[in-house]
Design an enzyme around this catalytic site. Structure first.
Site, PDB file in Angstrom:
ATOM      1  N   ASP A 220      14.368  81.362   6.933  1.00 46.87           N
ATOM      2  CA  ASP A 220      15.728  80.870   7.777  1.00 46.87           C
ATOM      3  C   ASP A 220      16.337  79.571   7.121  1.00 46.87           C
ATOM      4  O   ASP A 220      15.452  78.525   6.579  1.00 46.87           O
ATOM      5  CB  ASP A 220      14.389  80.292   9.028  1.00 46.87           C
ATOM      6  N   GLU A 269       5.818  89.209  -9.678  1.00 51.43           N
ATOM      7  CA  GLU A 269       4.122  89.492  -9.939  1.00 51.43           C
ATOM      8  C   GLU A 269       3.693  90.262  -9.479  1.00 51.43           C
ATOM      9  O   GLU A 269       2.843  90.548  -9.346  1.00 51.43           O
ATOM     10  CB  GLU A 269       4.051  88.425  -9.749  1.00 51.43           C
TER      11      GLU A 269
END
Length: 554
Positions: A220, A269
């Site tokens: 956002d 990751e």
């Protein structure tokens, strides 16, 4: 309203979607506004359990992923975009166990889950902010927000001239005399992203939800995290008119990109091709492309396309600009027509052009729906990823006549700034023909639904020839099966009459008539789908006004 279509291709095993590489390059992503999607406990408010029980509907619709608007712990000053605790579910929506069950069920159905992340600001009830206010001037926690002394003789004026997106000053004074910055509501203080603790906290939040199994984040106000050094005056009134059109000291600063490079390291990751999607209002498509460079985010919303009028020349221009801007950075284009912040496109297209993206006029409902259906087929034919806002597959219009006393959009109560009529696109969607809330829940709905919505419900449209819901289902099935739809970075424009868009993608051809009169074009092969009635004779096709047709030359 009817449509022509060939027999829809069978919906291949949706469970295989999760195994596709680069799935996000052509994904169709469905936005769920949780409070308005499905209510499982009869309190009139949608919740996560309601979403979970309706996931099979989304699988059968044919979408690839579900984006959930905020469900975090929040005082709900701005419908959950004022977050008090980023690691908790607000009780109105359920709890973390409900979130876990939703994610697990979605994955079993072959759907991915994208959650909203709100990093520009917190709630004024966030622990950091409450302690910052309580501890007074000099508190180290005030450095995690933008606290400043005022101007004027006694500090009685705001630190600068910035205006809130929701109207009024972007500053509020606390009792000890200092002011804090909030680009949105006063209940949404902006974080200071120059402070290392803010970055550390959000990287931890990312890992929390990635460990929960989410497949990505919609960011956002992705353009708003970094402010210009010194917080300089903008020197202009009616600042909202500059949004998305000009350089501003609190939006689209170059410093945001280092934040997203750090976030990308965290995301990478994790296995499973997790993604970031930016809500980034920028002056140009080229500036938007900066957010999706290879080491930053994966997608960015295409607000330029959303705000384009129903006009062939203007649409072609924004399509070309978008594809040209995304090609150098290797990112997919995205296409969207509606979301929780703008008037639904079935209502926007029912009105004359030039009225913007927040409209309080119903317009010509039949015209709006016809154009909306045509616009959807055009959007789904373009190369890249597409977004669907809940209820648009039903052809829902905006509810433009909500009584003032039921409105909850904070911009409405601020008086200036945004028009404040976003509630009209947030009315709970209808599932059944009858019932206290047309199947939304057993106890009414938090915003009143029009009486006409029973016949627009999922129950009423399922299996109904020519319904908008069946148009979406067929279009998504064809898009999934046709080898030349989905990912890509170019279209081949074809010669077409005035007011008509025509392009080829391999063996696929799309023609859209945005004009007010029927046109006759060559039949470009075997008919796949049309948004309305067409007539094919002797190798020619008569395409009515506001209609899109798909063919294959195979």
């Amino acid at each position: 309203m009817s449509q022509h279509s060939a027999d829809p291709a069978p919906n291949s095993a949706v469970a295989t979607v999760a195994k596709r590489r680069d799935w996000w390059r052509d994904a169709v992503i469905y936005q769920v506004y949780p409070r308005s999607f499905a209510d499982s406990n009869g309190d009139g408010m949608g919740d996560l359990e309601g979403v979970r029980t309706r996931l099979p509907y989304l699988r059968d619709l044919g979408v690839d992923a579900v984006w959930l608007s905020p469900f975090y712990a929040s005082p709900q000053a701005d419908a959950g975009y004022d977050v008090a605790d980023y690691r908790a579910v607000d009780p109105m929506f359920g709890n973390l166990l409900d979130a876990d069950a939703l994610i697990r069920d979605a994955h079993e159905l072959g759907l991915r889950i994208i959650v909203d992340l709100v990093p520009n600001h917190s709630s004024d009830q966030h622990e950091w902010f409450r302690r910052a206010v309580a501890e007074g001037p000099g508190s180290p926690l005030r450095e995690r927000y933008h606290f400043r002394p005022g101007t004027g003789t006694n500090g009685e004026l705001p630190p600068n001239d910035w205006e809130s997106i929701f109207g009024g000053p972007a500053w509020t004074r606390v009792e000890d005399g200092e002011w804090y910055l909030h680009l949105f509501a006063p209940e949404q203080p902006d974080f200071n992203w120059e402070h290392p603790a803010v970055g550390d906290e959000f990287r931890s939040i990312l890992r929390f939800w990635l460990d929960m199994g989410v497949d990505g984040f919609r960011i956002d106000v992705a353009h708003g995290l970094v402010k210009a050094e010194g917080l300089p005056d903008l020197g202009s009134h009616d600042q909202l008119k500059l949004l998305g059109n000009d350089v501003m000291p609190f939006f689209d600063q170059d410093g945001v990109h280092e934040i997203y490079r750090q976030w990308r390291h965290v995301l990478d990751e994790y296995a499973g091709e997790r993604i970031f999607v930016a809500e980034a209002w920028t002056p140009t498509v080229e500036r938007t492309a900066n957010y999706v460079r290879p080491d930053e985010l994966h997608q960015a919303f295409n607000f330029q396309y959303l705000s384009t009028d129903w006009d062939a020349k203007e649409l072609r221009k924004v399509v070309d600009l978008t594809l040209e801007a995304m090609r150098p950075v290797g990112a997919p284009a995205t296409w969207v027509l509606s979301n929780h912040d703008v008037t639904r496109h079935a209502t926007r297209f029912a009105n004359p052009p030039g009225l913007g993206t927040q409209i309080r006029l119903a317009g010509d409902r039949e015209l709006g729906l016809r154009r909306a259906r045509a616009a959807t087929l055009l959007m789904l034919a373009l190369p890249g990823s597409a977004y669907i806002y809940q209820g648009e597959e039903l052809g829902l219009p905006d509810v433009v006549d909500l009584p003032d006393e039921v409105r909850q959009d904070p911009a409405y109560f601020r008086g200036a700034g945004q028009d404040g009529f976003r509630d009209g696109c947030r009315v709970p969607i209808p599932w059944t023909r009858t019932g206290t809330s047309y199947g939304f829940g057993s106890g009414g709905s938090w915003l009143p639904q029009p009486q006409s919505w029973g016949e627009l419900s999922i129950e009423a449209q399922t299996g109904a020839a020519g319904s908008t819901l069946e148009l979406y289902r067929t279009a998504l099935a064809v898009r999934r099966e046709h080898p030349d739809l989905g990912a890509g970075d170019s279209v081949e424009w074809l010669k077409a009459p005035e007011g008509v868009l025509a392009f080829r993608r391999g063996e696929f051809v799309c023609v859209t008539n945005t004009g007010g009169e029927s046109v006759t074009t060559p039949a470009h092969g075997r008919l796949l789908l049309a948004s309305g009635e067409i007539a094919e004779t002797d190798g020619e096709t008569k395409i009515p006004a506001d209609t899109t047709v798909w063919w294959t030359t195979a």
